[in-house]
Design a protein around this motif. Structure first.
Motif, short mmCIF file in Angstrom:
data_model
loop_
_atom_site.label_atom_id
_atom_site.label_comp_id
_atom_site.label_asym_id
_atom_site.label_seq_id
_atom_site.Cartn_x
_atom_site.Cartn_y
_atom_site.Cartn_z
N GLN A 61 -108.05 -32.22 53.28
CA GLN A 61 -109.14 -32.41 52.33
C GLN A 61 -108.61 -32.44 50.90
OE1 GLN A 61 -111.96 -33.02 53.97
NE2 GLN A 61 -110.95 -32.45 55.88
N PHE A 62 -107.68 -31.55 50.58
CA PHE A 62 -107.09 -31.56 49.24
C PHE A 62 -106.22 -32.79 49.04
CE2 PHE A 62 -103.63 -30.44 46.28
CZ PHE A 62 -104.39 -30.29 45.13
N LYS A 63 -105.46 -33.17 50.06
CA LYS A 63 -104.60 -34.34 49.92
C LYS A 63 -105.43 -35.61 49.70
CE LYS A 63 -102.03 -33.56 53.65
NZ LYS A 63 -100.91 -33.69 54.63
N PHE A 64 -106.64 -35.66 50.28
CA PHE A 64 -107.55 -36.78 50.03
C PHE A 64 -107.91 -36.86 48.56
CE2 PHE A 64 -112.13 -37.16 49.17
CZ PHE A 64 -112.28 -38.53 49.30
N LEU A 65 -108.30 -35.72 47.97
CA LEU A 65 -108.66 -35.70 46.55
C LEU A 65 -107.47 -36.08 45.68
CD1 LEU A 65 -110.87 -35.03 44.46
CD2 LEU A 65 -109.99 -32.68 44.46
N LEU A 66 -106.31 -35.58 46.04
CA LEU A 66 -105.10 -35.87 45.27
C LEU A 66 -104.75 -37.36 45.35
CD1 LEU A 66 -103.11 -34.18 43.61
CD2 LEU A 66 -101.68 -33.98 45.65
N ALA A 67 -104.91 -37.94 46.53
CA ALA A 67 -104.61 -39.36 46.70
C ALA A 67 -105.51 -40.24 45.85
CB ALA A 67 -104.75 -39.74 48.18
N ALA A 68 -106.77 -39.81 45.68
CA ALA A 68 -107.71 -40.59 44.88
C ALA A 68 -107.34 -40.58 43.40
CB ALA A 68 -109.12 -40.05 45.08
N HIS A 69 -106.72 -39.50 42.94
CA HIS A 69 -106.39 -39.38 41.53
C HIS A 69 -104.94 -39.71 41.21
CE1 HIS A 69 -110.23 -37.21 41.71
NE2 HIS A 69 -110.34 -37.55 40.46
N LEU A 70 -104.12 -39.85 42.25
CA LEU A 70 -102.74 -40.31 42.08
C LEU A 70 -102.53 -41.47 43.06
CD1 LEU A 70 -100.80 -36.91 41.88
CD2 LEU A 70 -101.23 -38.51 39.99
N PRO A 71 -103.10 -42.64 42.79
CA PRO A 71 -103.09 -43.74 43.75
C PRO A 71 -101.69 -44.13 44.21
CG PRO A 71 -104.60 -44.21 41.96
CD PRO A 71 -103.83 -42.98 41.55
N GLY A 72 -101.53 -44.19 45.52
CA GLY A 72 -100.27 -44.60 46.11
C GLY A 72 -99.26 -43.48 46.27
N VAL A 73 -99.64 -42.23 45.92
CA VAL A 73 -98.68 -41.14 45.95
C VAL A 73 -98.25 -40.80 47.38
CG1 VAL A 73 -100.39 -39.26 46.09
CG2 VAL A 73 -98.19 -38.85 44.97
N ASN A 74 -97.00 -40.42 47.53
CA ASN A 74 -96.46 -39.91 48.79
C ASN A 74 -96.10 -38.45 48.62
OD1 ASN A 74 -96.01 -41.49 51.30
ND2 ASN A 74 -95.24 -43.03 49.87
N LEU A 75 -96.20 -37.68 49.70
CA LEU A 75 -95.83 -36.28 49.69
C LEU A 75 -94.59 -36.09 50.55
CD1 LEU A 75 -96.37 -33.26 49.09
CD2 LEU A 75 -97.91 -33.25 51.07
N GLN A 76 -93.57 -35.48 50.00
CA GLN A 76 -92.33 -35.23 50.72
C GLN A 76 -92.10 -33.73 50.85
OE1 GLN A 76 -89.26 -37.25 48.49
NE2 GLN A 76 -89.97 -39.29 49.10
N TYR A 77 -91.75 -33.29 52.07
CA TYR A 77 -91.44 -31.90 52.36
C TYR A 77 -89.92 -31.73 52.39
CZ TYR A 77 -96.31 -31.37 53.94
OH TYR A 77 -97.68 -31.33 54.02
N GLY A 78 -89.44 -30.59 51.88
CA GLY A 78 -88.00 -30.38 51.92
C GLY A 78 -87.63 -28.94 51.65
N THR A 79 -86.33 -28.69 51.61
CA THR A 79 -85.79 -27.37 51.24
C THR A 79 -84.65 -27.59 50.26
OG1 THR A 79 -84.28 -27.38 53.13
CG2 THR A 79 -86.41 -26.26 53.42
N GLU A 80 -84.49 -26.64 49.35
CA GLU A 80 -83.43 -26.73 48.37
C GLU A 80 -83.02 -25.33 47.96
OE1 GLU A 80 -83.03 -28.26 43.79
OE2 GLU A 80 -84.14 -29.53 45.19
N GLU A 81 -81.78 -24.97 48.23
CA GLU A 81 -81.26 -23.66 47.88
C GLU A 81 -82.15 -22.53 48.40
OE1 GLU A 81 -80.75 -23.65 43.68
OE2 GLU A 81 -79.12 -25.12 43.70
#
Length: 381
Positions: free
Chosen positions: A278-298
């Motif tokens: 539900q939050f990712k839907f709202l985020l997608a509407a306000h950041l058109p075309g955005v992708n979400l990447q998961y990762g780890t760093e240090e």
């Protein structure tokens, strides 16, 4: 031919009964269509996920017998094509680029459209042809259905003809094709970031369109109705449906902006928020075309938002506690600002689900609205 001992008809009837029991399938005519349509005819080859990193895919074809057939008649999405495919020991490596949609999702979308026998219908993504077969079975004549696909339409078209469906198949990009007819119903089985002007102008007054809109991050389904002025308006549905993003012809490669020194700041956005559809839907509407990447760093979990032009914003977490986010690139502070605004707006209103929202599309662009078209709204894009 499929061995009669494998009894695909019994499996198809069981699939229809399962979808009826879960409420994904209610219309009698569509129940009959699922029971009578040989899905295996449309999926002669697919790939099963066997886990691992990178993912190991097992190829399944008719010689595999029941291990090939049974998944076809389950409520399962079947990956039918891999990009960068590489055959390795015990399987394949590659990135899924095409699939046969989960039957429950297909049925929910077709039922939401309320396809009538005299409708003129656009299937924006022919794919394997299974969805088109179900839709054609609801029409008086197969020629009332126009199906578009960028590639491989000949095989899908032959399968439809084999079942007696004389569908009008176009080797075209449905998002940019100039159609010479108007449609009463339109369905898109790929992620549709935008309702393009050509799609909007192809809808007849009173016609309905259903699509997984505002992708690739959003999994929301929108049902839009066309008015006499060529505008579209309608709500997002309670049940979602995530599709692979639309593919297009002859698109220029993205030119990434130069990076600038990092800026830093603290955030109170919990890491689990990025798992909330539900939050990712709202985020997608306000950041058109955005992708979400998961990762780890240090040793830290990271969540990186990446825009189509290469700008990005990253949040890093340790022990589930917020850490300092880093954001790079031209305009990236605006990504961070939008992320914080979306989180604050959403939480203050009790974390509303996407069915509380709707979309209006006109020649002036897209507008997302909350609760009603006359309520709070935002320009998209």
């Amino acid at each position: 031919m499929v061995q009669q001992s494998l009894n695909w008809k019994g499996m198809a009837a069981n699939l229809a009964a399962e979808l009826k029991a879960t409420g994904d399938l209610t219309a009698r005519s569509l129940i009959d269509a699922v029971s009578a349509t040989p899905r295996h005819l449309f999926v002669p080859r697919y790939f099963q996920n066997s886990g691992g990193a990178p993912t190991l895919w097992q190829e399944r074809t008719e010689p595999d017998g029941e291990s090939w057939l049974r998944p076809i008649y389950s409520n399962t999405t079947l990956v039918t094509a891999l990009d960068q495919a590489e055959q390795v020991t015990n399987g394949w490596h590659g990135i899924p680029t095409s699939s046969s949609t989960q039957p429950s999702l297909t049925c929910r979308m077709v039922e939401a459209l309320d396809v009538r026998s005299d409708d003129r219908v656009l299937d924006g993504g022919l794919g394997t042809g299974y969805q088109a077969a179900l839709i054609a079975s609801q029409l008086r004549h197969g020629s009332q259905l126009t199906a578009c696909d960028l590639s491989g339409t000949s095989e899908a078209g032959k399968r439809l003809v084999q079942l007696g469906h004389d569908v009008d198949v176009l080797p075209a990009d449905a998002t940019s094709q100039a159609f010479n007819k108007k449609f009463d119903k339109a369905i898109f089985s790929f992620g549709l970031p935008w309702i393009t002007d050509t799609i909007r102008s192809a809808m007849a007054p009173g016609g309905h369109l259903i699509a997984n809109a505002l992708g690739p991050l959003s999994a929301a389904l929108v049902l839009l109705e066309a008015d006499g002025d060529g505008n579209l308006n309608g709500p997002f549905l309670q049940g979602g449906g995530l599709f692979m993003p639309a593919r297009h012809r002859d698109r220029d490669p993205v030119s990434l902006p130069a990076q600038v020194p990092a800026s830093q700041g603290l955030t109170d956005i919990p890491v689990e928020t990025f798992d909330n559809y539900q939050f990712k839907f709202l985020l997608a509407a306000h950041l058109p075309g955005v992708n979400l990447q998961y990762g780890t760093e240090e040793g830290q979990s990271t969540r990186r938002l990446v825009m189509p032009d290469g700008r990005w914003c990253e949040l890093a977490y340790r022990d589930a506690s917020p850490r300092e986010p880093r954001y790079y690139g031209q305009g990236a502070p605006e990504i961070w600002k939008t992320l914080r605004w979306a989180w604050q707006w959403w939480t203050k209103r009790g974390m509303p689900r996407w069915e509380r929202f709707g979309l209006t599309v006109t020649d002036a662009g897209h507008r997302l609205w909350y609760q009603s078209p006359e309520g709070e709204s935002w320009a998209v894009g």
